[in-house]
Write an enzyme that holds these catalytic residues in place. Structure first.
Site, short mmCIF file in Angstrom:
data_model
loop_
_atom_site.label_atom_id
_atom_site.label_comp_id
_atom_site.label_asym_id
_atom_site.label_seq_id
_atom_site.Cartn_x
_atom_site.Cartn_y
_atom_site.Cartn_z
CG HIS A 24 0.20 9.01 -6.90
ND1 HIS A 24 -0.98 9.39 -6.27
CD2 HIS A 24 -0.01 9.49 -8.15
CE1 HIS A 24 -1.70 10.11 -7.12
NE2 HIS A 24 -1.14 10.19 -8.24
CG HIS B 157 0.26 6.32 -0.71
ND1 HIS B 157 -0.85 6.89 -1.22
CD2 HIS B 157 -0.35 5.86 0.68
CE1 HIS B 157 -1.94 6.89 -0.69
NE2 HIS B 157 -1.37 6.00 0.46
CG HIS C 141 -1.81 1.18 1.30
ND1 HIS C 141 -3.01 1.12 1.08
CD2 HIS C 141 -1.58 2.37 1.90
CE1 HIS C 141 -3.63 2.40 1.19
NE2 HIS C 141 -2.63 3.12 1.61
CD GLU C 142 1.35 3.53 3.73
OE1 GLU C 142 1.61 4.63 3.01
OE2 GLU C 142 0.72 3.36 4.20
ZN LIG Z 1 -2.59 5.20 2.05
#
Ligand SMILES: [Zn+2]
Length: 673
Positions: A471, A468, A464-465
């Site tokens: 991105h 990010h 998940h991290e």
């Molecule tokens: Zn998040």
């Protein structure tokens, strides 16, 4: 003495010279950097030349570089490696920073230039990104109250400054309550736990100087304890302490802070002409209105509650079989759910865990990024702020793309949870800069000589991290203010939640989930169970989350509640909250909502994003190849490289060709009727 925070950094990749910076450098550096930024802003505002995009908007984008350096270093270590001095600085800094942004937003000459440009926007010959940066800058001024005058203006300044102080206190109270509480474990109680929980309890005991193993309120220890300890009395004690964080009375109590915060937010929204804070907040989001949010949440709530109630009956039966009477309680759910998982899915976290080595999961997250987006990772040896931090250079076809820092282990000085931030965000104008991105997690640190092992949840957090981080690292825009994760709040979790899907790709697990002792890949049977169990207990997970999101929304729609705890109880009652499930974040611990404005009336956004991530991953599934290069390229070209340079809906449509509904989400969570 020169202040290392204020120099031009000649370190590799101009990373902050952490080793040279002492805590005494921050306060003077902040003063000087604030003054320098204000001088730059003033020069823009007072420019005798008529406003142009370049001499006003682009000049503002380039201003405050020194301030950015000071703040990125300070807030990185204040979050990940705090101490009393840093906490004190944090308390001092927040009103100063709030006053600073008020000074800029209240600069009438500057706002006049922005207004002039905004009025003339159709004649300025701007490219698409410039037009959007102008719109966002103008809207930012208006929402910050630049058009306010006299008493209203003075009230707004006071309100914002007070809100900043309250946000910091909220987090510090929570951290204090978390770090103060420990529960020693007897030899017998310890022996009943799986080895990895024993190790974590031993390590926590050493960290706390407790003279033996303890349970702490760190999520990475208390959750496995609640899951595995057969001692109902200890589970109850630990759960109650966990649930009481921020609500223990005395100096660290967050309930009064929550009430004052909500009232001030209402004042702020009304001054700006909005009916309430939720309408003000949602104007800039993809969702748009409180009704749209509530609709979405309730579409998910009913099927989730139905599933949770079915599950509760089964778990309560297991409780009674153990000889306990009465209803299933919140401290029972995880334990009996784990027992049921073992019985029905035969997936034992303790057997699974040796296959999920941190080191291999990092490799897996890098390998997927390499196959999808052509990124390469090389570990470097650079001095960082803590010995547990690691750093990699990220390249594509030999070209430098970014630095990626991983700070994975829990420690007392780190706030709980996991997060991603950019110490430097990508931009091309007015100056070219490449990102420095950091992932901070709270995985249990192994005792010396043992490999770090993750739960499946931890491994998902890692992916998940890292989503990010991608991105930020793949960002390819002109201006920093729309770079990377600077997107609508309900869009920002799309890349992160989407990336979690690659952890579930069978070929990824079979390659990287290898046993810590034997090196054997995860057996097919266990792999099938992991993938089959992915939707297990989703009723519980969805209920604890959606309940928090609905309470958050209710706090900010209409008049602020006089007593937030009472309001919370009302909301839970009205939606029929199952007795044995607690909110994922109850009000006194709800840092997403009270640590600052970030997720206030925005906690729903994880689910909003999940609607999209389920739908977006289907684009790969429809083709039958999770690493399809065309689809990956389209994802990078639209969503991942564009940051906030285009409207979120537009980016999603460009990737997928249509908007998603909740069906994909319900299917993904196993909640579809
Ligand atoms: Zn998040």
């Amino acid at each position: 003495m020169t202040n290392p925070l204020l120099q031009d950094w000649t370190t590799p990749f101009q990373i902050a010279p952490f080793a040279e910076i002492s805590d005494d450098d921050f306060a003077p550096a902040l003063e000087e950097a604030l003054a320098a930024h204000l001088a730059e802003i003033d020069a823009i505002a007072q420019n005798p030349v008529a406003p142009t995009f370049e001499n006003t908007i682009e000049a503002m984008e380039g201003a405050g570089e020194m301030l950015g350096n000071v703040l990125s270093v300070f807030y990185t270590i204040a979050g990940a490696d705090s101490n009393p001095k840093r906490q004190e600085l944090q308390r001092d800094f927040s009103p100063k920073l709030s006053a600073h942004s008020s000074a800029i937003n209240g600069n009438a000459a500057l706002f006049a230039r922005v207004e002039t440009l905004w009025a003339a926007r159709d004649t300025l010959d701007l490219n698409e990104e410039q037009a959007r940066v102008l719109m966002l800058t103008h809207r930012g001024f208006v929402r910050a109250g630049a058009a306010l005058t006299g008493d209203n203006d003075a009230t707004m300044t006071k309100v914002k400054s007070r809100l900043a102080v309250l946000g910091t206190e909220f987090v510090q109270n929570l951290l204090k309550d978390e770090s103060d509480w420990v529960m020693p474990l007897s030899e017998e109680a310890l022996a009943e736990l799986p080895e990895f929980v024993q190790d974590a309890a031993q390590a926590a005991g050493t960290d706390k100087d407790a003279g033996g193993p303890v349970v702490t309120l760190s999520r990475s220890l208390i959750v496995p304890f609640l899951q595995f300890s057969p001692r109902r009395d200890l589970r109850e004690k630990a759960y109650n302490a966990w649930a009481a964080r921020g609500a223990n009375g005395g100096e660290t109590d967050n309930r009064g802070i929550a009430g004052e915060t909500l009232k001030l937010r209402e004042t702020r929204a009304k001054l700006l002409g909005y009916p309430d804070f939720a309408h003000y907040k949602l104007e800039t989001e993809m969702a748009g209105t409180p009704d749209a949010v509530r609709d979405l949440l309730m579409q998910v709530w009913e099927p989730a509650k139905a599933q949770a109630n079915k599950d509760a009956a089964i778990l309560e039966n297991l409780l009674h079989k153990d000889g306990f009477e009465g209803p299933l309680e919140p401290w029972d759910w995880r334990y009996y759910s784990e027992a049921r998982r073992k019985a029905e899915h035969d997936l034992d976290e303790a057997i699974l865990k040796p296959y999920l080595q941190l080191e291999r999961m990092i490799d897996a997250s890098f390998s997927c990024a390499s196959r999808l987006f052509g990124l390469e990772f090389k570990e470097l040896d650079l001095p960082l702020y803590h010995e547990d931090c690691r750093v990699w250079e990220v390249t594509k076809k030999g070209e430098h793309i970014a630095l990626f820092i991983g700070d994975y282990f829990a420690r007392g000085s780190k706030r709980s949870g996991a997060w991603c931030s950019a110490m430097r965000a990508q931009a091309r104008k007015p100056k070219r800069q490449t990102p420095i991105v950091i992932n901070v997690c709270n995985f249990a640190k192994p005792s010396a000589g043992k490999p770090a092992l993750l739960s499946y949840d931890d491994a998902r957090t890692l992916f998940h991290e890292f989503g990010h981080a991608l991105h930020q690292m793949l960002s390819d825009v002109e201006y920093e203010s729309v770079s990377g994760t600077s997107v609508a709040r309900d869009f920002v979790e799309l890349p992160s939640q989407l990336y979690e899907h690659w952890l579930e790709v069978p070929e990824v697990l079979s390659e990287f989930a290898t046993h810590a002792d034997t090196g054997e890949p995860m057996p097919q049977e266990l792999l099938d169970k992991v993938l089959g169990a992915a939707t297990y207990d989703m009723g519980f997970a969805t209920v604890e989350y959606v309940a928090s999101a609905l309470v958050d929304l209710a706090f900010h729609v209409g008049d602020a509640p006089a007593d937030p705890m009472q309001k919370q109880a009302q909301v839970l009652e009205s939606i029929g909250m199952p007795h044995a499930i607690g909110m994922r974040h109850a009000t006194p611990q709800f840092a997403h909502v009270f640590a600052g404005d970030g997720y206030s009336s925005g906690y729903y956004s994880y689910m909003w994003s999940e609607v999209m991530d389920a739908d977006a991953f289907e684009a790969f599934e429809e083709i039958g190849d999770p690493f399809d290069t065309q689809t990956a390229k389209r994802l990078a070209d639209t969503v991942l490289s564009s940051g906030g340079s285009k409207d979120a809906k537009e980016l999603y449509l460009a990737f997928r060709g249509r908007m998603p509904g909740v069906d994909a989400l319900l299917k993904g969570r196993g909640l579809a009727a």
